[in-house]
Scaffold this motif. Structure first.
Motif, PDB file in Angstrom:
ATOM      1  N   VAL A 202       0.840  -1.202   0.000  1.00 31.00           N
ATOM      2  CA  VAL A 202       0.000   0.000   0.000  1.00 31.00           C
ATOM      3  C   VAL A 202       0.873   1.249   0.000  1.00 31.00           C
ATOM      4  N   PRO A 203       0.691   2.163  -0.970  1.00 31.24           N
ATOM      5  CA  PRO A 203       1.433   3.423  -0.955  1.00 31.24           C
ATOM      6  C   PRO A 203       1.214   4.159   0.363  1.00 31.24           C
ATOM      7  N   LEU A 204       2.208   4.846   0.830  1.00 34.37           N
ATOM      8  CA  LEU A 204       2.108   5.518   2.120  1.00 34.37           C
ATOM      9  C   LEU A 204       0.940   6.494   2.160  1.00 34.37           C
ATOM     10  N   SER A 205       0.645   7.107   1.017  1.00 35.11           N
ATOM     11  CA  SER A 205      -0.450   8.072   0.957  1.00 35.11           C
ATOM     12  C   SER A 205      -1.814   7.427   1.157  1.00 35.11           C
ATOM     13  N   SER A 206      -1.892   6.093   1.041  1.00 34.93           N
ATOM     14  CA  SER A 206      -3.168   5.381   1.170  1.00 34.93           C
ATOM     15  C   SER A 206      -3.316   4.647   2.493  1.00 34.93           C
ATOM     16  N   TRP A 207      -2.366   4.810   3.395  1.00 34.87           N
ATOM     17  CA  TRP A 207      -2.445   4.090   4.661  1.00 34.87           C
ATOM     18  C   TRP A 207      -3.682   4.493   5.461  1.00 34.87           C
ATOM     19  N   GLY A 208      -4.081   5.737   5.374  1.00 37.15           N
ATOM     20  CA  GLY A 208      -5.268   6.180   6.103  1.00 37.15           C
ATOM     21  C   GLY A 208      -6.496   5.418   5.686  1.00 37.15           C
ATOM     22  N   THR A 209      -6.598   5.111   4.398  1.00 37.11           N
ATOM     23  CA  THR A 209      -7.737   4.355   3.873  1.00 37.11           C
ATOM     24  C   THR A 209      -7.680   2.912   4.348  1.00 37.11           C
ATOM     25  N   VAL A 210      -6.515   2.309   4.261  1.00 39.84           N
ATOM     26  CA  VAL A 210      -6.360   0.901   4.643  1.00 39.84           C
ATOM     27  C   VAL A 210      -6.557   0.710   6.145  1.00 39.84           C
ATOM     28  N   LEU A 211      -6.067   1.667   6.930  1.00 45.73           N
ATOM     29  CA  LEU A 211      -6.185   1.551   8.384  1.00 45.73           C
ATOM     30  C   LEU A 211      -7.538   2.025   8.895  1.00 45.73           C
ATOM     31  N   HIS A 212      -8.347   2.598   8.003  1.00 49.47           N
ATOM     32  CA  HIS A 212      -9.667   3.115   8.394  1.00 49.47           C
ATOM     33  C   HIS A 212      -9.562   4.086   9.569  1.00 49.47           C
ATOM     34  N   ALA A 217      -3.089   6.654  11.135  1.00 51.62           N
ATOM     35  CA  ALA A 217      -2.177   6.440  10.010  1.00 51.62           C
ATOM     36  C   ALA A 217      -1.133   7.543   9.934  1.00 51.62           C
ATOM     37  N   GLU A 218      -1.573   8.791  10.083  1.00 48.36           N
ATOM     38  CA  GLU A 218      -0.644   9.913  10.033  1.00 48.36           C
ATOM     39  C   GLU A 218       0.350   9.859  11.196  1.00 48.36           C
ATOM     40  N   ALA A 219      -0.140   9.464  12.367  1.00 46.55           N
ATOM     41  CA  ALA A 219       0.742   9.377  13.536  1.00 46.55           C
ATOM     42  C   ALA A 219       1.766   8.251  13.363  1.00 46.55           C
ATOM     43  N   ILE A 220       1.315   7.119  12.807  1.00 47.44           N
ATOM     44  CA  ILE A 220       2.220   5.987  12.562  1.00 47.44           C
ATOM     45  C   ILE A 220       3.285   6.381  11.555  1.00 47.44           C
ATOM     46  N   LEU A 221       2.863   6.975  10.438  1.00 50.47           N
ATOM     47  CA  LEU A 221       3.812   7.373   9.403  1.00 50.47           C
ATOM     48  C   LEU A 221       4.778   8.433   9.902  1.00 50.47           C
ATOM     49  N   ASP A 222       4.278   9.333  10.739  1.00 47.16           N
ATOM     50  CA  ASP A 222       5.134  10.378  11.291  1.00 47.16           C
ATOM     51  C   ASP A 222       6.310   9.777  12.047  1.00 47.16           C
ATOM     52  N   ARG A 223       6.057   8.692  12.763  1.00 46.30           N
ATOM     53  CA  ARG A 223       7.097   8.045  13.560  1.00 46.30           C
ATOM     54  C   ARG A 223       7.913   7.054  12.751  1.00 46.30           C
ATOM     55  N   LEU A 224       7.298   6.424  11.752  1.00 47.05           N
ATOM     56  CA  LEU A 224       8.018   5.451  10.935  1.00 47.05           C
ATOM     57  C   LEU A 224       8.925   6.117   9.908  1.00 47.05           C
ATOM     58  N   VAL A 225       8.387   7.121   9.228  1.00 44.90           N
ATOM     59  CA  VAL A 225       9.113   7.725   8.113  1.00 44.90           C
ATOM     60  C   VAL A 225      10.276   8.575   8.594  1.00 44.90           C
ATOM     61  N   TYR A 226      10.177   9.111   9.818  1.00 49.30           N
ATOM     62  CA  TYR A 226      11.304   9.856  10.379  1.00 49.30           C
ATOM     63  C   TYR A 226      12.482   8.894  10.562  1.00 49.30           C
ATOM     64  N   ARG A 227      13.623   9.251   9.997  1.00 50.79           N
ATOM     65  CA  ARG A 227      14.788   8.358  10.014  1.00 50.79           C
ATOM     66  C   ARG A 227      14.439   7.020   9.371  1.00 50.79           C
ATOM     67  N   SER A 228      13.836   7.066   8.217  1.00 50.22           N
ATOM     68  CA  SER A 228      13.390   5.839   7.570  1.00 50.22           C
ATOM     69  C   SER A 228      13.928   5.740   6.149  1.00 50.22           C
ATOM     70  N   HIS A 229      14.068   4.501   5.680  1.00 49.42           N
ATOM     71  CA  HIS A 229      14.439   4.221   4.302  1.00 49.42           C
ATOM     72  C   HIS A 229      13.223   3.565   3.635  1.00 49.42           C
ATOM     73  N   VAL A 230      12.674   4.209   2.626  1.00 47.74           N
ATOM     74  CA  VAL A 230      11.545   3.646   1.893  1.00 47.74           C
ATOM     75  C   VAL A 230      12.076   3.080   0.581  1.00 47.74           C
ATOM     76  N   ILE A 231      12.018   1.748   0.453  1.00 43.84           N
ATOM     77  CA  ILE A 231      12.526   1.063  -0.725  1.00 43.84           C
ATOM     78  C   ILE A 231      11.336   0.649  -1.591  1.00 43.84           C
ATOM     79  N   LYS A 232      11.180   1.335  -2.705  1.00 44.60           N
ATOM     80  CA  LYS A 232      10.067   1.042  -3.614  1.00 44.60           C
ATOM     81  C   LYS A 232      10.545   0.044  -4.678  1.00 44.60           C
ATOM     82  N   ILE A 233       9.887  -1.101  -4.716  1.00 44.16           N
ATOM     83  CA  ILE A 233      10.249  -2.153  -5.666  1.00 44.16           C
ATOM     84  C   ILE A 233       9.229  -2.131  -6.805  1.00 44.16           C
ATOM     85  N   LYS A 234       9.686  -1.832  -7.993  1.00 53.13           N
ATOM     86  CA  LYS A 234       8.790  -1.648  -9.130  1.00 53.13           C
ATOM     87  C   LYS A 234       8.837  -2.809 -10.126  1.00 53.13           C
TER      88      LYS A 234
END
Length: 245
Positions: A202-212, A217-234
């Motif tokens: 799920v794209p990070l922008s859609s986590w709010g939808t998936v988590l209902h 979702a915003e609070a989780i991403l705020d803590r996860l994405v800080y000092r985070s490596h996002v590896i997108k596999i295409k």
């Protein structure tokens, strides 16, 4: 019991069974004057240390509860050119744990996210790092049951203690709003203290939808994405490619 038998028995009682099993071979070498006693003792202790380290790694990998053991060396980087092998090799040194950084593997099903997560987890186990792998759905079930039984804080603390927590398949199954709050409590407890690896389709922008639960979702991403490596596999799906061959 003669002295030799007593020696083997002592070694076994000291949990040096591997050394005991190799004792006879080196005893013969010493008796035949092929090597010195010191050389024999050195070889025996080196073998014992190697054996104990291998057993430690096996126990660590077993406790990590991987669904299957996969090494990073088995990953086909040629099939997935969007994944930089140098970046993954750097992750494998576990240097990201020193700064409590997180890793998010993002991509469609079958592209190798879980393989990479497990491979890093196995590397962590080999380096003596306390690791746990858990499916996101199973994790939320455990947290929900703990909340119902009044043990939530204790269970969350247990998950917080792992130096590396790998949460697999976030978003593959729908997550209720109240479960999103439980996930936030766990992520918040590990924030800037421990590292977490997450695999998701799920794209990070859609986590709010998936988590209902947009706020969680915003609070989780705020803590996860800080000092985070996002590896997108295409890349393409390994499973689909295998099925077509």
């Amino acid at each position: 019991m003669n002295q030799y038998e007593q020696l083997r028995s002592n070694l076994s009682q000291l949990n040096l069974q591997n050394l005991a099993e190799n004792l006879e071979y080196y005893r013969k070498l010493v008796n035949n004057q092929e090597i010195s006693f010191t050389e024999a003792l050195l070889a025996l202790t080196q073998q014992e240390l190697k054996y104990q380290n291998e057993e430690r790694i096996k126990r660590s990998i077993k406790r990590a509860r991987f669904p299957i053991v996969k090494e990073l060396a088995e990953f086909d980087f040629n099939f997935q050119p969007s994944v930089n092998p140098k970046v993954i090799s750097e992750f494998a040194t576990m240097s990201f744990l020193d700064t409590q950084e997180n890793i998010i593997f993002l991509g469609s099903p079958g592209v190798g996210k879980t393989h990479l997560a497990i491979g890093l987890g196995v590397s962590a186990c080999k380096q003596g790092i306390r690791t746990l792998f858990i499916n996101c759905h199973e994790l939320l079930l455990r947290l929900t049951r703990a909340k119902e039984k009044g043990h939530l804080e204790r269970v969350i603390r247990r998950y917080e203690r792992y130096d590396l927590l790998i949460i697999d398949e976030l978003g593959y199954l729908p997550i209720a709003s109240e479960d999103a709050n439980l996930l936030f409590q766990l992520i918040n407890g590990r924030y800037e203290r421990k590292s977490t690896i997450i695999t998701t389709n799920v794209p990070l922008s859609s986590w709010g939808t998936v988590l209902h639960n947009q706020a969680a979702a915003e609070a989780i991403l705020d803590r996860l994405v800080y000092r985070s490596h996002v590896i997108k596999i295409k890349g393409k799906s390994y499973r689909l490619a295998s099925a077509q061959n």
